[in-house]
Design a protein around this motif. Sequence first.
Motif: not given
Length: 257
Positions: A35-39, A66, A11, A114, A110, A62, A64
């Motif tokens: 992985n990250s929260y952006t796409d 949180s 992650t 997570s 996060i 992708q 999020d």
Amino acid sequence: MQLSGKTAIVTGSNSGIGLGIARELARSGADLVINSYTDTEEDHELARKMAEEFSVTVRYIQADLSDGHAARGLVERAGACDILVNNAGIQHVAAVPDFPVEKWNAIIAINLSSAFHTAAAALPMMRKAGWGRIVNIASAHGLTASPFKSAYVSAKHGIVGFTKTVALETAEEPITCNAICPGYVLTPLVEAQIPDTMKEYGMDRETVIRDVLLDRQPSKEFATVEQLGGTTLFLCSDAAAQITGTTISVDGGWTAL
């Protein structure tokens, strides 16, 4: 260490520590989910380049983290998880009376919650496969504290406790769970802070690094993402099969003080 045939989920891995760990696992033959929260196209291009470089399968998913449902969904979408590295994290600095509630909630979600959600989704897959490794990236702040970092310190202490609990629940299985506790690591995020810190203190680069950033790190050297990747790889090896529920500090002696 050869990890061919294993699938690793890392992650928060499109930069910094997570990317360094992901690259080391791929170098050893593991298929990857980063992985990250952006796409963005850059995220997916990163996965394509890693797959080409290491001749493994690399997917970018992708999520999020949180959101607990999204964290579990990341593992479910991966479809397999032999190695889980919980690395995603954020930071905010403020005194307790001034600490924004939304920042506290986001950091706990996060940096701590997570890991609970991804592990809960991954453990059934590991049990079905008959093998598993969970590596939680905690921090020197999981073992000690600093002022103005109440949420981060609380989350990282929580990660250490969660690591021990998972280790005990899986102690009679071929599954281990450990935490790595880095000190200061030279990542792009830290590198970007150096010029502003030089201006703030009126110091040159070397003095800022030694006397400000690395004030609490006795080695006076940053840890590297490659070193953290190597430590993670060791914890995935047969040599570490009886290492579970513990912390490994990569902090230049910080927590020895």
